[in-house]
Scaffold this active site. Structure first.
Site, short mmCIF file in Angstrom:
data_model
loop_
_atom_site.label_atom_id
_atom_site.label_comp_id
_atom_site.label_asym_id
_atom_site.label_seq_id
_atom_site.Cartn_x
_atom_site.Cartn_y
_atom_site.Cartn_z
N TYR A 39 8.70 -62.70 -4.81
CA TYR A 39 9.97 -61.97 -4.88
C TYR A 39 10.64 -62.24 -6.23
O TYR A 39 11.10 -61.32 -6.91
CB TYR A 39 10.86 -62.44 -3.72
CG TYR A 39 12.25 -61.87 -3.69
CD1 TYR A 39 12.48 -60.56 -3.30
CD2 TYR A 39 13.35 -62.66 -4.03
CE1 TYR A 39 13.77 -60.04 -3.25
CE2 TYR A 39 14.63 -62.15 -3.99
CZ TYR A 39 14.83 -60.84 -3.59
OH TYR A 39 16.11 -60.34 -3.55
N LYS A 45 11.61 -59.65 -9.27
CA LYS A 45 12.97 -59.45 -9.75
C LYS A 45 13.09 -59.78 -11.24
O LYS A 45 13.93 -59.21 -11.95
CB LYS A 45 13.95 -60.29 -8.92
CG LYS A 45 14.06 -59.84 -7.46
CD LYS A 45 14.63 -58.43 -7.32
CE LYS A 45 15.03 -58.09 -5.89
NZ LYS A 45 15.58 -56.72 -5.75
N1 LIG Z 1 21.41 -60.74 0.19
C1 LIG Z 1 21.05 -61.56 -0.75
O1 LIG Z 1 21.27 -62.79 -0.67
C2 LIG Z 1 20.39 -61.02 -1.99
C3 LIG Z 1 20.28 -61.89 -3.10
C4 LIG Z 1 19.69 -61.41 -4.26
C5 LIG Z 1 19.25 -60.11 -4.33
N2 LIG Z 1 19.35 -59.29 -3.23
C6 LIG Z 1 18.89 -57.89 -3.38
O2 LIG Z 1 19.95 -57.05 -3.01
C7 LIG Z 1 19.45 -55.78 -2.63
C8 LIG Z 1 20.17 -55.26 -1.41
O3 LIG Z 1 20.07 -56.20 -0.39
P1 LIG Z 1 21.23 -56.52 0.68
O4 LIG Z 1 21.25 -58.00 0.75
O5 LIG Z 1 22.49 -55.78 0.41
O6 LIG Z 1 20.48 -55.97 2.00
P2 LIG Z 1 20.90 -55.23 3.35
O7 LIG Z 1 22.33 -55.41 3.67
O8 LIG Z 1 19.89 -55.68 4.34
O9 LIG Z 1 20.66 -53.69 2.97
C9 LIG Z 1 19.41 -53.24 2.53
C10 LIG Z 1 19.49 -51.72 2.34
O10 LIG Z 1 18.26 -51.25 1.79
C11 LIG Z 1 17.70 -50.25 2.66
N3 LIG Z 1 16.24 -50.30 2.49
C12 LIG Z 1 15.40 -51.31 2.81
N4 LIG Z 1 14.13 -50.97 2.54
C13 LIG Z 1 14.16 -49.71 2.02
C14 LIG Z 1 13.17 -48.81 1.57
N5 LIG Z 1 11.87 -49.12 1.57
N6 LIG Z 1 13.57 -47.59 1.10
C15 LIG Z 1 14.88 -47.27 1.09
N7 LIG Z 1 15.85 -48.07 1.52
C16 LIG Z 1 15.50 -49.28 1.99
C17 LIG Z 1 18.26 -50.61 4.04
O11 LIG Z 1 18.27 -49.56 4.97
P3 LIG Z 1 16.98 -49.15 5.88
O12 LIG Z 1 16.39 -50.44 6.37
O13 LIG Z 1 17.52 -48.28 6.94
O14 LIG Z 1 16.04 -48.43 4.94
C18 LIG Z 1 19.69 -50.97 3.65
O15 LIG Z 1 20.46 -49.81 3.38
C19 LIG Z 1 17.93 -55.97 -2.52
O16 LIG Z 1 17.30 -55.43 -3.67
C20 LIG Z 1 17.74 -57.46 -2.50
O17 LIG Z 1 16.48 -57.86 -3.03
C21 LIG Z 1 19.90 -59.72 -2.07
#
Ligand SMILES: NC(=O)c1ccc[n+]([C@@H]2O[C@H](COP(=O)([O-])OP(=O)(O)OC[C@H]3O[C@@H](n4cnc5c(N)ncnc54)[C@H](OP(=O)(O)O)[C@@H]3O)[C@@H](O)[C@H]2O)c1
Length: 256
Positions: free
Chosen positions: A160, A164
């Site tokens: 991962y 990134k």
């Molecule tokens: N949360 C953390 O601690 C964290 C830290 C660093 C980076 N990030 C990054 O932040 C980003 C968003 O994450 P979040 O934490 O806000 O997650 P989240 O609340 O779980 O939301 C994820 C979103 O992405 C959609 N999604 C997932 N797989 C997809 C696909 N194959 N095609 C289109 N849409 C998709 C989901 O909807 P559906 O499942 O309905 O498609 C949902 O709308 C990601 O890139 C993640 O790597 C998160």
């Protein structure tokens, strides 16, 4: 007129039915943009679009389902965005995946390819599809969600982190290549944020309290911590900023 004003702008966001993507879309809409929010699940998008429209008191959000891992699905999303709102000014490539937890040396080819495809390649596809819109208008802003996981090795989230870090590299290179056309690219690097995506990491007894003690701002991140940054990066407030990786983590990962 505020330097953050986005009236008349069209924004396309992936991963925006919930979590950070939803809050970024809401922030953009609150500042005047029309937002096309996307994820794989139309029902969730309909609920999210209604919540944004209710919050801003106007029909500024539209949900269009697409799966970022398929190039034709992303192209259909871009085409539908054109149909609904016209040429695109702002892209938020926020959707990402983490299908594997464990040492990089043991990852299957399938899980590795899935991670790199979703977190890197899909964002290149999206950038290539939207760049002509922005070039024709003389500029635009794209931002992609990376992670503080890009900055250090890990024995559990290594692939991962590699994906990134590659995304930051992609952002940097696109910023160089397309800067002359006025298109800006920046990466957003969240720390640990309380969303479903990271639930395994924070939603266990005592973990949040323990981890918060190591963070200078003494709390985990919330999705709405990202709205202001999205508005900043989308707007003229950041008009001389491109090719950067901006860290939003309560100080857990500082520049060194
Ligand atoms: N949360 C953390 O601690 C964290 C830290 C660093 C980076 N990030 C990054 O932040 C980003 C968003 O994450 P979040 O934490 O806000 O997650 P989240 O609340 O779980 O939301 C994820 C979103 O992405 C959609 N999604 C997932 N797989 C997809 C696909 N194959 N095609 C289109 N849409 C998709 C989901 O909807 P559906 O499942 O309905 O498609 C949902 O709308 C990601 O890139 C993640 O790597 C998160």
């Amino acid at each position: 007129m505020s330097m953050f004003d986005l009236t008349g702008k069209v924004a396309l966001l992936t991963g925006a039915s919930k979590g950070m993507g939803f809050e970024m879309a809401k922030g953009l809409a609150e500042n005047g943009a029309t937002v096309i929010i996307s994820s794989r699940t139309q029902e969730d998008l309909d609920v999210a679009a209604k919540a944004i429209n209710d919050a801003v008191g106007a029909q500024r959000a539209h949900g269009v389902a697409a799966n970022i891992v398929h190039e034709d699905s992303l192209q259909a999303l871009v085409d539908k965005t054109h149909e609904i709102a016209g040429p695109i000014d702002i892209v938020v490539g926020n959707a990402g995946v983490n299908p594997y937890y464990g040492p990089i040396a043991e990852i299957t080819n399938k899980a590795y390819e899935r991670t790199m495809n979703a977190n890197v390649q899909s964002n290149l596809w999206l950038a290539r599809m939207v760049a002509p819109d922005m070039a024709a208008k003389g500029g635009g802003s794209m931002m992609f969600t990376s992670s503080i996981g890009a900055f250090k090795p890990s024995d559990t989230l290594g692939t991962y982190g590699v994906s990134k870090l590659a995304l930051i590299g992609l952002v940097r290179n696109l910023a160089m290549e397309l800067g002359p056309q006025g298109i800006r690219f920046n990466a957003i690097c969240p720390g640990l944020i309380k969303t479903d995506f990271a639930r395994e990491l924070w939603d266990k007894p005592g973990i949040e309290e323990k981890y918060s003690k190591s963070i200078p701002l003494r709390r985990l991140g919330n999705p709405d911590d990202f709205a202001g940054l999205a508005v900043f990066l989308a707007s003229d407030a950041s008009k001389y900023m491109t090719g950067q990786a901006l860290t939003v983590c309560g100080g857990s990962s500082m520049w060194s």
